[in-house]
Structures are given as C-alpha cells and as structure tokens.
Design a protein around this motif. Sequence first.
Motif, mmCIF file in Angstrom:
data_model
loop_
_atom_site.group_PDB
_atom_site.id
_atom_site.type_symbol
_atom_site.label_atom_id
_atom_site.label_comp_id
_atom_site.label_asym_id
_atom_site.label_seq_id
_atom_site.Cartn_x
_atom_site.Cartn_y
_atom_site.Cartn_z
ATOM 1 N N ARG A 56 21.982 40.439 38.911
ATOM 2 C CA ARG A 56 23.016 39.452 39.213
ATOM 3 C C ARG A 56 23.635 38.988 37.900
ATOM 4 O O ARG A 56 22.936 38.813 36.902
ATOM 5 C CB ARG A 56 22.367 38.273 39.938
ATOM 6 N N ALA A 57 24.941 38.790 37.890
ATOM 7 C CA ALA A 57 25.606 38.419 36.643
ATOM 8 C C ALA A 57 26.830 37.564 36.922
ATOM 9 O O ALA A 57 27.380 37.565 38.024
ATOM 10 C CB ALA A 57 26.028 39.676 35.870
ATOM 11 N N HIS A 58 27.248 36.846 35.915
ATOM 12 C CA HIS A 58 28.583 36.264 35.914
ATOM 13 C C HIS A 58 29.551 37.432 35.742
ATOM 14 O O HIS A 58 29.287 38.358 34.973
ATOM 15 C CB HIS A 58 28.736 35.267 34.765
ATOM 16 N N VAL A 59 30.663 37.394 36.440
ATOM 17 C CA VAL A 59 31.629 38.493 36.397
ATOM 18 C C VAL A 59 33.003 37.936 36.049
ATOM 19 O O VAL A 59 33.457 36.967 36.661
ATOM 20 C CB VAL A 59 31.679 39.240 37.751
ATOM 21 N N SER A 60 33.633 38.531 35.049
ATOM 22 C CA SER A 60 34.941 38.060 34.600
ATOM 23 C C SER A 60 35.879 39.232 34.391
ATOM 24 O O SER A 60 35.478 40.291 33.899
ATOM 25 C CB SER A 60 34.794 37.273 33.294
#
Length: 268
Positions: free
Chosen positions: A86-90
């Motif tokens: 799971r990750a922050h996505v930009s």
Amino acid sequence: MPTVRANNVNLYYETQGEGEPLVLIPYLAADQACYAFQVGEYAKHFRCISVDLRGAGQSDKPATPYSTELFADDVAAFMQAIGVERAHVSGLSLGAAVGMWLASKHPERVKSLSLHSAWPKTDPFLRSVVEGWQVMAKGLGSVPDMVILGIFPWCFTPELYASKPDYVKSLADFVRSRPVQPLDAFMRESDAVVNHDCLARLGGIKAPTQISFGRHDMVTSTRFADPLHGQIKGSEMHVFEDCAHAPIYENVEAFNQKTLAFLSKHSG
C-alpha cells in the motif's frame, strides 16, 4: 538501477528516501525523473518510488495498445513485485489519470491519492490538443522536440517564458537529456490520453484525495474541477493561481509545500 517484471512488462524504477512509500507516476512523454524538483523534498519524509510507465523511459515498449487502465494495472502489479502492499500515490496529468484508475480498481493499494492537473474523461477540446501533439511529433520526427515546441506552451504561462527564459531553456535541456521516447511509443501513450475515461469510477475512490489545478491551465482546466471534486467524496481541492498545466515546475515551492502538507496529514 532496478527493473522488475510486472504485468508481462519490465518496468524501470528508482527509489529515494525512507518512510512510508510514495509512488510517483509520470505524465505523457516523460520518464520517472520528471518529478526531480519534488523528490528532493518528498524524500525527507517518504520513500519515493518513481516508475517509468510502459512505453516510456527505460521500461519496455510493447507494440500493443495502451490505456490509462492498463497503466494502472501495471502499477498495481509493479507494487506487488517490489513488495509494497500500500502506498501514497501521486501523479500529474497522465500520471493523475493513471492514479484515479489505480485507486478505483485497486483500492487496497492506495493510502492517499494526489491528482494534479487531472481530468476524469477526455473531452473534445483535450482530444484536439493531444491530436495536435501527435501531428507535430510525426512532422518533427522527434518526441523531445515536440515536447519542447508543442507541449511546453500548454504547461507554462506566457509570464514564465518572458521572465525566466533561461529557466525554460534549462527545462528544455532537461527533456533532451532524458531517454528518448520512440515516436511509435509516444503515439500509443498519447492514444491512452485521448481515450481516457474514468468518470463512472470516481465514486469508487475511497482514499483521501487531493486535487489541484493551475489557474491558467487550458488543457486540463478547472472545467474538470466539479466532476472530480464532486464525485470523489471528501476530496480537497487547491488552485495554484500563478500556474498553467505544470505547477511542479512553475511554482516549485508552493507546489511542494501544499502537496507535502496533504501527504503528511495522511501518513502514519
């Protein structure tokens, strides 16, 4: 530098920093280095993972149709391959289009979502602009030349060209210094932009979401603000008043400050 096999293609990526993972998805005709002015700051707080999409940079460029949904499936498989659950996505522009597909189709992968200069579904104006870039790329026979002569004027305000010509030239030099995207790969990647339609899926995005626009952006203008902000529940929106399509270059300090505040708020 590492390459991994994901969704039947080899994807190149680079990592910098430590902390919660932050996946950065490039825009059209760019490789993972396009967020160079952000990674330096972000990496003080996050493990930045910048990936080349299929068809760009040092990733594979199969001669099959591309779509924003396919790019999102690639990124989901890429995250699994490198052990990031799971990750922050930009992402900006095409990167944002891919991000919204990723968050709606693979919600378990996305902790927070940052959509910059985004659009939910390509409209006739955007289609016309991108088809113009395709014509120019064919005519010039060079993707870097097309980016500098064709895409740059949509990315920056006239004021930036007038006040900082050396800076604009340095950005052009940066484009020329990166791995050259073959013309056929650009055509497939830009077709994915022309055919992008994630509108019906926006309501399925559950991750905390930041949406931003440049006030002077015409290509993905604030005409897309209502469908994005309205359909993605709880999303927050910001307009960079002095920028066009690429606040990541036109007002680096303001962009980094605003986006990092959002990312920090949703980490931990």
